[in-house]
Write a protein that holds these residues in place. Sequence first.
Motif, mmCIF file in Angstrom:
data_model
loop_
_atom_site.group_PDB
_atom_site.id
_atom_site.type_symbol
_atom_site.label_atom_id
_atom_site.label_comp_id
_atom_site.label_asym_id
_atom_site.label_seq_id
_atom_site.Cartn_x
_atom_site.Cartn_y
_atom_site.Cartn_z
ATOM 1 N N HIS A 264 -54.270 0.685 -117.869
ATOM 2 C CA HIS A 264 -53.203 1.584 -118.286
ATOM 3 C C HIS A 264 -53.634 3.038 -118.214
ATOM 4 O O HIS A 264 -52.956 3.830 -117.566
ATOM 5 C CB HIS A 264 -52.540 1.250 -119.614
ATOM 6 C CG HIS A 264 -51.331 2.118 -119.702
ATOM 7 N ND1 HIS A 264 -50.148 1.788 -119.085
ATOM 8 C CD2 HIS A 264 -51.183 3.374 -120.154
ATOM 9 C CE1 HIS A 264 -49.319 2.803 -119.205
ATOM 10 N NE2 HIS A 264 -49.921 3.773 -119.838
ATOM 11 N N HIS A 313 -48.695 -2.835 -123.873
ATOM 12 C CA HIS A 313 -47.302 -2.952 -123.438
ATOM 13 C C HIS A 313 -47.194 -3.754 -122.138
ATOM 14 O O HIS A 313 -46.096 -4.037 -121.697
ATOM 15 C CB HIS A 313 -46.614 -1.587 -123.330
ATOM 16 C CG HIS A 313 -47.136 -0.691 -122.267
ATOM 17 N ND1 HIS A 313 -46.999 0.666 -122.304
ATOM 18 C CD2 HIS A 313 -47.791 -0.940 -121.116
ATOM 19 C CE1 HIS A 313 -47.542 1.205 -121.243
ATOM 20 N NE2 HIS A 313 -48.034 0.255 -120.499
ATOM 21 N N HIS A 314 -48.318 -4.104 -121.550
ATOM 22 C CA HIS A 314 -48.275 -4.996 -120.390
ATOM 23 C C HIS A 314 -48.294 -6.457 -120.839
ATOM 24 O O HIS A 314 -48.291 -7.349 -120.016
ATOM 25 C CB HIS A 314 -49.474 -4.738 -119.477
ATOM 26 C CG HIS A 314 -49.475 -3.369 -118.902
ATOM 27 N ND1 HIS A 314 -48.898 -3.063 -117.697
ATOM 28 C CD2 HIS A 314 -49.956 -2.199 -119.383
ATOM 29 C CE1 HIS A 314 -49.032 -1.776 -117.450
ATOM 30 N NE2 HIS A 314 -49.666 -1.227 -118.457
#
Lengths: 569, 314
Positions: A264, A313-314
């Motif tokens: 990220h 958030h993945h």
Amino acid sequence: MADSSQKTLRIREFPIDENPGHTYLNHEKGILSWLFTVDHKRIGLLYLGSVILFFFVGGMLALLLRTELLTPAQSIVDADTYNQIFTLHGAIMIFLFIIPSIPAALGNFFLPMMIGAKDVAFPRLNLASWWIYIFGALFALYSIITGAVDTGWTFYTPYSTQTGTSVVSMTLAVFILGFSSILTGLNFIVTLHKLRSPGLSWSKMPLFLWSLYATAVIQILATPILAITVLLLAMERILGIGIFDPSLGGDPVLFQHFFWFYSHPAVYIMIVPAFGIISELISTYSRKTIFGYWAIALSSLAIAFIGFLVWGHHMFVSGQSELSSVVFSFLTFFVGVPTGIKIFNWVATMYKGSIDLKTPMLYALAFLFLFTIGGLTGIMIGALSINVHLHDTYYIVAHFHYVMMGGTVIAMLGGLHHWWPKMTGKMYNEFWGRITCGVIFLSFNMTFLPQFIMGSQGMPRRYFNYVDQFQGLHQFSTIGSYLLGVGFVMMAVYLLWSLFKGPKAPSNPWKARSLEWMTSSPPTHHNFEYTPVILHGPYDHHKPMKEFRMGVAEESESPDVIEIDKDPA
Amino acid sequence: MNRIIEYMLPPQRSTTASDVDSLFTFINVSGFILFMGIMITILIFVIKYRRKSEDDVTPVITHNSILEVAWTVIPIILILIVFSWGFRGYLTLTSPPANAYEIHVSAASWLWQFQYEGGGSTMNEVYVPVDRPVKFIMSSEDVIHSLAIPDFRIKMDVLPNRYTTTWFQATETGESILYCTEYCGTGHSEMLATVHVLSAEDFEEWLETGLEVDEDMPLADVGEQTFTSAGCNACHSLDGTDRVGPSLLNLFGSDRELVDGSVVVADEDYIRRSLIDPQAEVTAGYPANMPSYSGRLNERQIDGLIAFIKELQD
Ligand code: HEM
Ligand SMILES: [Cu+2]
Ligand SMILES: [Cu+2]
């Protein structure tokens, strides 16, 4: 030390040699003088050539993928080959193209020039970074020859520990490439701290450099995590140590945490330099002081910082705890705020400007359009309940292509055109530049806009076959990708033409104010024949041009020597 | 606008779908307004402030506190709305009602197996009652898979080392597609299943009869039943047309060319091996993505399939 008592600096204007006989391009000749150069400009070009080569390879693979997707069943390759191609496309685009693209190519060339330095702080290390990069690329090539990889660029376990393909050599390639990235980051940080010209305080630093600074910080802090992760993966595969594979007693979700903890922030390694270029372009082609200098500079750092806290958030549907999903979703939205601030600042910069729609400015406007879509769809998938529906569908594919290609690649093309005259000493054809920008912009949307619809309708990503319902949208997207290919061929043609036959470039064709334009095009071996002194900010278009060409004067010189405070900051 | 959103999303067939869709619409509409606002401003600026001459002079505007506060605070408010809305929906999606009908899902490369409370099981087809919460308790036998049903707006990864769950309550009878959405190798894009939503009575009836194995059924009929219940029909046709795998028509007794170049006769043993260890002998011209049925079919079903395939001659 001897002059520390001296309170004033004697400066004068240094005229620019518009017809430099001796430049960095003809300073030394022969292939070896390039491959073993320690000149940051030549290293920048080595990087530029390499990333363009890999962009070409990755792009051809993308066209193969799109061709296969013309029909719902098998069209040109089989399922295994398709899986290998999308893995290669993703891995090449990420590790060999986009991460080194702006920082290592354009950054290497312009960072020292923009601070009036002769080179980066560690020129040999700089050359070593490029060689390490090439070495890593060879490893990646080796893995392709010995059976390719079919894990996706994310290498999720336990699939990646169980598949029969050459995952180990690919992960080693990634490991090696990481070092190149870390060394470049380190070099940039030291250079920015130590080699700025007199008068170039932090508040006068071009925003491109602030963005490279933020990027370098992420590179140094995050890349080692990736190195550790792929090393653990290799250990699991080679030595059978159970870390991620449940059949060996490991935990597969742990891998995802490790992986995204790097990847990220890496997304910001990819996009933050693009922000920097856009700031330069919008100010220069609006011929206006940048609006919110500090807001833009600091929001890059804010993004770099928050970027470390949102990796989960993945993984909203990966089986991580619900509480972590909620926290990650909350933090994710706060990356949106500094990003929004940047967009508003850029638009405000254009207010009452003198806007010239030259090719680089067209790219900057295309960036604003495409990147805003990428950002807003990011808000969409950051929302928990929607993410459940959209995760791992073509919506995600469309989103990250809008950010990475619509954002970073478009910004890089803008930068490439903006700095082309400086790098090559030649002008490109403005007419074809604008047309090509239009072709790329339209065909890009044609390729990726339908993917938002497909994804919302449920089309999963990494699918070799798909249900008939999606065929129309897939075909539209494929035709768009062919046109996109045509756009890049057009660009290659006029840029090559410019290189060999283009008219000579003046030293400052765009009347920009930052230091790299205050020397000849192309620059001489040491960039400047004097020590530049900076009186004004890089976007002070209201100040006379001559005040941007000041340098330290010799004792004996007069009469146009001015004396100023040595340290105005 | 509504028409566009409706086109963009699959049909709403679960109780939770409409909340997800409302948020989808909200973000799309507010995002669109914001986007158009920015783009129109840019367009106006570009036209109005186009460079008139080479010596244009521009004003020095370095900041504007009111503007800057506005464009920081308004987005923060918007994202807080979006966050809490998504958060609320997520809570619903992750909290199955206590009275849910439970189905155990087992994923393997590349098939889905569903086990019902009564003890029976189906492959690549799942039958659920309408208007009643259904909870999937899922695990994988090999790598990570992910179970997604777009019509219900649900998705959850299926892991090899722990159970994960997801739930839905279907609102209308009919069929929906179930996808695997976590990349799992060669057969990933073939790892689909069909969700059959039945009325309460039909579901009860199906539980009674659909899962029944009739002891006296002729072998070939057992085979025919297994052919659908084990999901073979997703990849094999019975009429000579190619799907993912070769058609089973006229298969028995023919010469099969394998990828390694050797040729084998499709006899009983060969068919058995094709079911138990499909990757060992892969037919030339087809992908090696047939799942292994070892342990998933009993002896009678395997014999039945062999008998059934034997009869497929024209
Ligand atoms: C030339 C235009 C491009 C086209 C037509 C294209 C097309 C595609 C396609 C069809 C996929 C497979 C999607 C899937 O099945 O999930 C894909 C994946 C991907 N693309 Fe591109 N792409 C392009 C440019 C780029 C660029 C410039 C980047 C980044 C710099 C990029 C990064 C990726 C990544 C990271 C993946 C994911 C690979 C994976 O799932 O492992 N692409 N692209
Ligand atoms: Cu991320
Ligand atoms: Cu899968």
